[in-house]
Design a protein around this motif. Structure first.
Motif, PDB file in Angstrom:
ATOM      1  N   VAL A 130     -10.273  -3.067  10.063  1.00  0.00           N
ATOM      2  CA  VAL A 130     -10.315  -3.776   8.786  1.00  0.00           C
ATOM      3  C   VAL A 130      -9.747  -5.178   8.966  1.00  0.00           C
ATOM      4  CG1 VAL A 130      -9.675  -3.742   6.351  1.00  0.00           C
ATOM      5  CG2 VAL A 130      -9.967  -1.578   7.589  1.00  0.00           C
ATOM      6  N   ALA A 131     -10.571  -6.182   8.704  1.00  0.00           N
ATOM      7  CA  ALA A 131     -10.111  -7.569   8.693  1.00  0.00           C
ATOM      8  C   ALA A 131      -9.544  -7.876   7.313  1.00  0.00           C
ATOM      9  CB  ALA A 131     -11.270  -8.511   9.012  1.00  0.00           C
ATOM     10  N   THR A 132      -8.348  -8.450   7.269  1.00  0.00           N
ATOM     11  CA  THR A 132      -7.704  -8.724   5.988  1.00  0.00           C
ATOM     12  C   THR A 132      -7.295 -10.188   5.890  1.00  0.00           C
ATOM     13  OG1 THR A 132      -5.356  -8.389   6.563  1.00  0.00           O
ATOM     14  CG2 THR A 132      -6.695  -6.418   6.181  1.00  0.00           C
ATOM     15  N   GLU A 133      -7.095 -10.620   4.678  1.00  0.00           N
ATOM     16  CA  GLU A 133      -6.593 -11.964   4.410  1.00  0.00           C
ATOM     17  C   GLU A 133      -5.084 -11.894   4.244  1.00  0.00           C
ATOM     18  OE1 GLU A 133      -7.227 -16.106   3.859  1.00  0.00           O
ATOM     19  OE2 GLU A 133      -8.673 -14.520   4.358  1.00  0.00           O
ATOM     20  N   GLY A 134      -4.356 -12.400   5.242  1.00  0.00           N
ATOM     21  CA  GLY A 134      -2.907 -12.475   5.143  1.00  0.00           C
ATOM     22  C   GLY A 134      -2.144 -11.346   5.806  1.00  0.00           C
ATOM     23  N   GLN A 135      -2.824 -10.246   6.163  1.00  0.00           N
ATOM     24  CA  GLN A 135      -2.120  -9.125   6.788  1.00  0.00           C
ATOM     25  C   GLN A 135      -2.729  -8.717   8.121  1.00  0.00           C
ATOM     26  OE1 GLN A 135      -0.468  -6.079   4.167  1.00  0.00           O
ATOM     27  NE2 GLN A 135      -1.429  -7.084   2.424  1.00  0.00           N
ATOM     28  N   GLY A 136      -3.495  -9.616   8.716  1.00  0.00           N
ATOM     29  CA  GLY A 136      -3.988  -9.391  10.062  1.00  0.00           C
ATOM     30  C   GLY A 136      -5.143  -8.411  10.145  1.00  0.00           C
ATOM     31  N   LEU A 137      -5.255  -7.792  11.319  1.00  0.00           N
ATOM     32  CA  LEU A 137      -6.313  -6.829  11.614  1.00  0.00           C
ATOM     33  C   LEU A 137      -5.705  -5.436  11.667  1.00  0.00           C
ATOM     34  CD1 LEU A 137      -9.312  -6.362  12.543  1.00  0.00           C
ATOM     35  CD2 LEU A 137      -8.437  -6.560  14.892  1.00  0.00           C
ATOM     36  N   LEU A 138      -6.324  -4.483  10.967  1.00  0.00           N
ATOM     37  CA  LEU A 138      -5.826  -3.111  10.929  1.00  0.00           C
ATOM     38  C   LEU A 138      -6.746  -2.199  11.731  1.00  0.00           C
ATOM     39  CD1 LEU A 138      -4.925  -2.755   7.136  1.00  0.00           C
ATOM     40  CD2 LEU A 138      -3.576  -3.779   8.985  1.00  0.00           C
ATOM     41  N   TRP A 175     -13.058   5.437   0.794  1.00  0.00           N
ATOM     42  CA  TRP A 175     -14.297   5.968   1.347  1.00  0.00           C
ATOM     43  C   TRP A 175     -15.020   6.796   0.292  1.00  0.00           C
ATOM     44  CZ3 TRP A 175     -13.666  11.137   0.799  1.00  0.00           C
ATOM     45  CH2 TRP A 175     -12.383  11.669   0.952  1.00  0.00           C
ATOM     46  N   VAL A 176     -16.327   6.921   0.475  1.00  0.00           N
ATOM     47  CA  VAL A 176     -17.159   7.782  -0.366  1.00  0.00           C
ATOM     48  C   VAL A 176     -17.883   8.746   0.561  1.00  0.00           C
ATOM     49  CG1 VAL A 176     -19.099   7.905  -1.960  1.00  0.00           C
ATOM     50  CG2 VAL A 176     -17.456   6.027  -2.146  1.00  0.00           C
ATOM     51  N   ARG A 177     -17.709  10.038   0.293  1.00  0.00           N
ATOM     52  CA  ARG A 177     -18.336  11.059   1.132  1.00  0.00           C
ATOM     53  C   ARG A 177     -18.888  12.163   0.235  1.00  0.00           C
ATOM     54  NH1 ARG A 177     -14.090  12.579   4.023  1.00  0.00           N
ATOM     55  NH2 ARG A 177     -14.403  10.940   5.587  1.00  0.00           N
ATOM     56  N   GLN A 178     -20.196  12.381   0.312  1.00  0.00           N
ATOM     57  CA  GLN A 178     -20.873  13.399  -0.495  1.00  0.00           C
ATOM     58  C   GLN A 178     -20.556  13.234  -1.982  1.00  0.00           C
ATOM     59  OE1 GLN A 178     -19.776  17.176   1.237  1.00  0.00           O
ATOM     60  NE2 GLN A 178     -21.089  16.880   3.022  1.00  0.00           N
ATOM     61  N   GLY A 179     -20.555  11.980  -2.420  1.00  0.00           N
ATOM     62  CA  GLY A 179     -20.359  11.686  -3.833  1.00  0.00           C
ATOM     63  C   GLY A 179     -18.922  11.661  -4.300  1.00  0.00           C
ATOM     64  N   LYS A 180     -17.969  11.944  -3.409  1.00  0.00           N
ATOM     65  CA  LYS A 180     -16.559  11.954  -3.788  1.00  0.00           C
ATOM     66  C   LYS A 180     -15.844  10.749  -3.195  1.00  0.00           C
ATOM     67  CE  LYS A 180     -16.258  16.993  -4.215  1.00  0.00           C
ATOM     68  NZ  LYS A 180     -15.541  18.223  -3.777  1.00  0.00           N
ATOM     69  N   VAL A 181     -14.896  10.207  -3.965  1.00  0.00           N
ATOM     70  CA  VAL A 181     -14.145   9.022  -3.560  1.00  0.00           C
ATOM     71  C   VAL A 181     -12.776   9.434  -3.038  1.00  0.00           C
ATOM     72  CG1 VAL A 181     -13.090   6.867  -4.354  1.00  0.00           C
ATOM     73  CG2 VAL A 181     -15.339   7.556  -5.214  1.00  0.00           C
ATOM     74  N   GLY A 182     -12.376   8.868  -1.906  1.00  0.00           N
ATOM     75  CA  GLY A 182     -11.042   9.091  -1.357  1.00  0.00           C
ATOM     76  C   GLY A 182     -10.415   7.772  -0.962  1.00  0.00           C
ATOM     77  N   ARG A 183      -9.101   7.777  -0.765  1.00  0.00           N
ATOM     78  CA  ARG A 183      -8.380   6.561  -0.395  1.00  0.00           C
ATOM     79  C   ARG A 183      -7.588   6.778   0.878  1.00  0.00           C
ATOM     80  NH1 ARG A 183      -4.767   4.050  -4.966  1.00  0.00           N
ATOM     81  NH2 ARG A 183      -4.646   2.463  -3.328  1.00  0.00           N
ATOM     82  N   CYS A 184      -7.470   5.715   1.664  1.00  0.00           N
ATOM     83  CA  CYS A 184      -6.608   5.732   2.842  1.00  0.00           C
ATOM     84  C   CYS A 184      -5.205   5.295   2.428  1.00  0.00           C
ATOM     85  CB  CYS A 184      -7.136   4.774   3.907  1.00  0.00           C
ATOM     86  SG  CYS A 184      -8.561   5.371   4.804  1.00  0.00           S
ATOM     87  N   HIS A 185      -4.235   6.116   2.740  1.00  0.00           N
ATOM     88  CA  HIS A 185      -2.847   5.731   2.495  1.00  0.00           C
ATOM     89  C   HIS A 185      -2.382   4.868   3.666  1.00  0.00           C
ATOM     90  CE1 HIS A 185      -2.604   8.515  -0.884  1.00  0.00           C
ATOM     91  NE2 HIS A 185      -3.189   9.423  -0.114  1.00  0.00           N
ATOM     92  N   LEU A 186      -1.956   3.664   3.368  1.00  0.00           N
ATOM     93  CA  LEU A 186      -1.607   2.694   4.401  1.00  0.00           C
ATOM     94  C   LEU A 186      -0.095   2.510   4.439  1.00  0.00           C
ATOM     95  CD1 LEU A 186      -4.398   0.060   3.643  1.00  0.00           C
ATOM     96  CD2 LEU A 186      -4.479   2.008   5.211  1.00  0.00           C
ATOM     97  N   PRO A 187       0.591   3.253   5.286  1.00  0.00           N
ATOM     98  CA  PRO A 187       2.056   3.167   5.320  1.00  0.00           C
ATOM     99  C   PRO A 187       2.531   1.786   5.753  1.00  0.00           C
ATOM    100  CG  PRO A 187       1.217   4.435   7.189  1.00  0.00           C
ATOM    101  CD  PRO A 187       0.066   4.205   6.278  1.00  0.00           C
ATOM    102  N   GLY A 188       3.484   1.253   4.998  1.00  0.00           N
ATOM    103  CA  GLY A 188       4.072  -0.032   5.335  1.00  0.00           C
ATOM    104  C   GLY A 188       3.260  -1.238   4.933  1.00  0.00           C
ATOM    105  N   MET A 189       2.105  -1.034   4.296  1.00  0.00           N
ATOM    106  CA  MET A 189       1.260  -2.150   3.896  1.00  0.00           C
ATOM    107  C   MET A 189       1.351  -2.365   2.393  1.00  0.00           C
ATOM    108  SD  MET A 189       0.038  -3.042   6.798  1.00  0.00           S
ATOM    109  CE  MET A 189      -1.120  -4.273   6.221  1.00  0.00           C
TER     110      MET A 189
END
Length: 279
Positions: A138-146, A105-119
């Motif tokens: 989130v629609a993904t290729e090969g790992q379903g819908l998150l 994600w980008v919020r107020q000019g800063k970039v952050g990441r979602c930690h996806l446990p088990g993915m």
């Protein structure tokens, strides 16, 4: 007589030509690397609440304010410059899905990441839809819908795939359907979810035309609850029609719920009677 008729027709054609949009010519302007784009391959675009345009490219995420482009890439913290999906939240946050780097994600000019446990870290995102209450789909290729709730330190994650009832783990598109539903397009047919809870709804799916239950669906566009366009590997489909009842998953045998699948309930599923009378 003929001359008078020709004059009348000429007057009508002149009036039609003067109507707004009847003779509109679309102006085209091309933006490329020379204008500030990081890469010319554009995967996805969205617009935020201030009117700025965001684009996911093979060279990072860029934002256009009408005058110039600003680029976010690995130097600003992106895990992967291949940005395949973008979506703008009401609070101004821009959510993005990578080809190889998961969700960020980008919020107020800063970039952050979602930690996806088990993915797997090489998550192939294809589409992001922002649901109510801060839920990120989130629609993904090969790992379903998150289904994510991405916090500053941890992430609540629910995965839906073949094991959980989707027809395939290759999810190409997710967006609202009719009557509070969430439609999920896969390479083996459409699935229908409750948009609020994320629960699979089998009866509305079975009420869809058979070609959409088992065919490969790439995306769809909702015009209204009674009109959808669906892009498939076998052409473009236009879904329209009248409302019919659909059997509720939790209803007693031969009882039917009010219309839940818009115009696409061509027939009432087996075991269902007519919709119950309104009180």
């Amino acid at each position: 007589m003929v001359r008078r008729l020709l004059k009348t027709l000429g007057l009508w054609f002149g009036l039609l030509g003067a109507l707004p949009g009847m003779t509109q010519t679309l102006a085209l302007r091309e933006y490329t690397i020379a204008n500030g784009l990081p890469q010319s391959v554009i995967y996805a675009i969205c617009q935020d609440g201030t009117g700025r345009l965001w684009a996911g490219t093979q060279g990072g995420l860029c934002v256009f304010d009408g005058q110039q482009f600003r680029v976010y890439d690995g130097r600003q913290g992106l895990a992967d410059n291949h940005v395949r999906a973008v979506a703008a939240a009401p609070d101004g946050t821009i959510w993005l899905g990578h080809e190889y780097g998961g969700v960020a994600w980008v919020r107020q000019g800063k970039v952050g990441r979602c930690h996806l446990p088990g993915m797997a870290p090489t998550l192939h995102a294809r589409r992001i839809w922002l649901g109510p209450g801060g839920v990120v789909w989130v629609a993904t290729e090969g790992q379903g819908l998150l289904r994510l709730r991405c916090g500053p330190r941890d992430t609540t994650l629910t995965r839906l795939g073949r094991t959980q009832g989707l027809p395939s783990d290759n999810v190409r598109f997710v967006a609202p359907g009719p009557a509070g539903q969430l439609w999920v397009a896969t390479d083996a047919g459409l699935s229908v979810l409750d948009a609020a809870t994320g629960h699979l709804l089998d009866a509305p799916r079975r009420a869809l035309p058979p070609v959409l239950q088992v065919g490969s669906v790439n995306s769809f566009f909702r015009v209204s609850d009674t009109l959808f366009w669906v892009a498939t590997t076998n052409g473009l489909l236009r879904l329209s029609g009248g409302h019919r009842g659909a059997c509720a998953a939790s209803a007693p045998k031969r009882a039917c719920a009010p219309p839940t699948c818009g115009e696409f309930c061509k027939t009432v599923p087996a075991g269902c009677g007519p919709p119950p009378p309104r009180a």
